[in-house]
Design an enzyme around this catalytic site. Structure first.
Site, short mmCIF file in Angstrom:
data_model
loop_
_atom_site.label_atom_id
_atom_site.label_comp_id
_atom_site.label_asym_id
_atom_site.label_seq_id
_atom_site.Cartn_x
_atom_site.Cartn_y
_atom_site.Cartn_z
N LYS A 33 -9.74 -4.04 -0.43
CA LYS A 33 -8.63 -3.96 0.54
C LYS A 33 -7.65 -2.85 0.15
O LYS A 33 -7.25 -2.03 0.98
CB LYS A 33 -7.92 -5.32 0.57
CG LYS A 33 -6.62 -5.34 1.29
CD LYS A 33 -6.84 -5.23 2.76
CE LYS A 33 -5.55 -4.95 3.49
NZ LYS A 33 -5.69 -4.99 4.91
N CYS B 152 1.23 -2.01 5.98
CA CYS B 152 0.01 -2.01 5.17
C CYS B 152 -0.13 -0.73 4.37
O CYS B 152 -0.03 -0.72 3.15
CB CYS B 152 -1.19 -2.19 6.09
SG CYS B 152 -1.00 -3.61 7.18
N1 SAJ Z 1 -1.05 7.71 10.72
C1 SAJ Z 1 -0.90 9.08 10.60
N2 SAJ Z 1 -1.97 9.87 10.83
C2 SAJ Z 1 -3.19 9.36 11.17
C3 SAJ Z 1 -3.35 7.98 11.27
C4 SAJ Z 1 -2.26 7.17 11.04
O1 SAJ Z 1 0.20 9.58 10.30
O2 SAJ Z 1 -4.11 10.16 11.38
C5 SAJ Z 1 0.09 6.84 10.50
C6 SAJ Z 1 0.39 5.93 11.69
O3 SAJ Z 1 1.17 6.60 12.66
C7 SAJ Z 1 1.13 4.80 11.01
C8 SAJ Z 1 0.43 4.70 9.66
O4 SAJ Z 1 -0.24 5.93 9.47
O5 SAJ Z 1 2.50 5.11 10.81
C9 SAJ Z 1 -0.56 3.56 9.53
O6 SAJ Z 1 -1.32 3.43 10.73
P1 SAJ Z 1 -2.90 3.14 10.72
O7 SAJ Z 1 -3.36 3.05 12.11
O8 SAJ Z 1 -3.56 4.14 9.85
O9 SAJ Z 1 -3.04 1.77 9.95
P2 SAJ Z 1 -2.36 0.31 10.11
O10 SAJ Z 1 -1.33 0.19 9.03
O11 SAJ Z 1 -1.99 -0.03 11.47
O12 SAJ Z 1 -3.64 -0.61 9.74
C10 SAJ Z 1 -4.31 -0.38 8.51
C11 SAJ Z 1 -5.82 -0.36 8.76
N3 SAJ Z 1 -6.49 0.12 7.56
C12 SAJ Z 1 -7.38 1.12 7.60
O13 SAJ Z 1 -7.66 1.70 8.61
C13 SAJ Z 1 -8.04 1.48 6.30
C14 SAJ Z 1 -6.30 -1.75 9.16
O14 SAJ Z 1 -7.71 -1.77 9.25
C15 SAJ Z 1 -5.85 -2.78 8.12
O15 SAJ Z 1 -6.25 -4.09 8.47
C16 SAJ Z 1 -4.34 -2.74 8.07
O16 SAJ Z 1 -3.94 -1.43 7.62
C17 SAJ Z 1 -3.85 -3.78 7.08
O17 SAJ Z 1 -3.39 -4.85 7.54
O18 SAJ Z 1 -3.97 -3.57 5.87
#
Ligand code: SAJ
Length: 426
Positions: A205, A259
């Site tokens: 995780k 997360c």
């Molecule tokens: N972000 C960027 N650039 C990107 C992608 C995301 O700046 O290319 C930013 C987003 O805007 C946001 C942050 O990152 O502020 C996190 O967003 P996210 O969509 O990457 O992730 P979360 O936090 O919504 O969900 C993540 C997921 N983990 C992964 O993809 C490895 C999800 O599967 C997990 O279940 C979740 O964390 C968790 O609960 O841990």
């Protein structure tokens, strides 16, 4: 192993959808939370989070009598801990909710039960923290009761689908525990169920989210380099991603949510001497809101007295979640520099948020502002056309941190547009 009744501790973004999903499989679920307001509203049949498809599933589960709510834990075949693991001072994990959840199970724990920890936790939490608490009952973990760590890996906005379809990792403190965990989750999981040990599951995780954080930190650093060298980072990333083994994520105003901006610190905390890359990535992403404000200040000069509209406030697109949002950090930093900031977000449900007074009405928010800064690529914001801005005659400059205006139709807009990481000479 058969499960007729389970008790889920923590009715948040994970516990509530998980409970509703189990109940939809005709398992009796008692949803427990220590927050009176949450229990009151759930007992009234109202959910307190927005998640696609959750409302009908929840209502059906209550109406069928399979889902009930309580402030207190009660006897069950399995207990699932899905409480938050927030930060305390110094970026250290605060395990107080996990500890008190485990303690609240103690009086009800009996032979043959299964206990699952789902909350994201530092490595070895299941073995070193949870097992001793539960064993103070006199029962032996792995022998008298089963103990498992199984991380939730679902994406907010797609939780119900991903709960069922994603591969599920189940880490037991011994093989029998892992098998009991598999019996529980196989009631609804259609993805592959993979058994391992508890500490590996905890690491899996943390590694997933840390890997994503480091990837985004690289993208943010590439955008700074692109500015320096006069190229468009969005174009460069899309070309690099044509390589079959490269998948660079997108730069933006920073990394938020509960997360990815938190979990890597659990690894740093556990082993600070060997996690320099992980902590550097966190620092790059945490500094991104400052970088955005400095970039704006560099173009506009003094920000004091400027009327600015922030477009988007949530931590990421198309969710109603404002936790640890970098967009909110940008707004606060702009205000601290003396700018007068208004904000628009289509997901805003309240009148005030952290001292900001956001609007769901774009026209209202753009009225009389000199500058707009696009911080979240919600569908509503991606759909905007240059003509949506042109009637606001005061508006002279748009800063775009998420490449909404990368399309050529924006070239002819009568407004000066700066895109993050796209400092190509005109
Ligand atoms: N972000 C960027 N650039 C990107 C992608 C995301 O700046 O290319 C930013 C987003 O805007 C946001 C942050 O990152 O502020 C996190 O967003 P996210 O969509 O990457 O992730 P979360 O936090 O919504 O969900 C993540 C997921 N983990 C992964 O993809 C490895 C999800 O599967 C997990 O279940 C979740 O964390 C968790 O609960 O841990």
């Amino acid at each position: 192993m058969k499960f007729t009744k389970i008790c889920v501790l923590g009715m948040g973004y994970i516990g509530l959808p998980t409970s509703s999903t189990f109940a939809s499989k005709k398992i009796q679920v008692s949803g427990v939370d220590i927050n009176d307001k949450v229990i009151d509203s759930l007992q009234r049949g109202e959910i307190h989070i927005i998640e696609t498809g959750l409302q009908p599933l929840f209502v059906e589960a209550i109406n069928n009598g399979f889902l009930t709510f309580s402030r207190k834990v009660s006897a069950a075949d399995a207990f699932i801990i899905a409480v938050p693991t927030p930060f305390k001072e110094g970026k250290l994990s605060d395990m107080k909710y996990v500890v008190s959840a485990a303690e609240s199970i103690l009086p009800h724990l009996s032979k043959g039960n299964l206990v699952v920890l789902e909350s994201t936790s530092p490595p070895r939490t299941t073995i070193d923290l949870i097992a001793p608490i539960l064993e103070s009952s006199g029962l032996k973990a792995g022998e008298d009761f089963f103990l498992v760590y199984s991380p939730e890996r679902v994406l907010p906005g797609q939780i119900l689908r991903e709960l069922v379809e994603n591969a599920r990792v189940i880490g037991g403190i011994n093989r029998e525990s892992a098998e009991a965990g598999r019996d529980l989750y196989s009631t609804f999981v259609k993805g592959e169920i993979i058994l391992t040990d508890a500490t590996t599951a905890e690491m899996v995780k943390l590694m997933e989210n840390t890997y994503r954080d480091i990837n985004i930190a690289a993208a943010n650093e590439f955008s700074r380099l692109a500015d320096r060298f006069g190229i468009d980072v969005w174009e460069a990333i899309s070309l690099a991603n044509r390589h079959p083994r490269v998948k660079i994520l997108n730069p933006g105003p920073g990394v938020g949510g509960h997360c990815i901006s938190v979990d890597p610190w659990f690894l740093v905390e556990s082993a600070p001497d060997i996690t320099t890359l992980i902590s550097s990535a966190r620092k790059v992403n945490d500094s991104q809101p400052h970088f955005v404000v400095d970039w704006m200040e560099g173009k506009l000069g003094k920000l004091s007295g400027k009327q600015i509209c922030a477009l988007g406030l949530t931590y990421k697109p198309n969710v109603d979640d404002f936790r640890e949002s970098p967009a909110i950090d940008v707004v606060k930093l702009l205000s601290a520099k003396g700018a007068e900031v208004k904000a628009y977000d289509p997901f805003i449900m309240r009148e005030s948020l952290d001292g900001i007074n956001p609007s769901r009405d774009l026209s209202n928010a753009l009225e009389n502002v000199d500058v707009a800064v696009i911080l979240v690529s919600h569908n509503e914001i991606m759909k905007l056309e240059p003509s949506d801005f042109s009637r606001f005659t005061n508006l002279k400059v748009i800063f775009d941190t998420v490449n909404v205006t990368g399309n050529s139709k924006w070239n002819s807009a009568p407004i000066k547009i700066y895109r993050l990481g796209a400092n190509k000479p005109e």
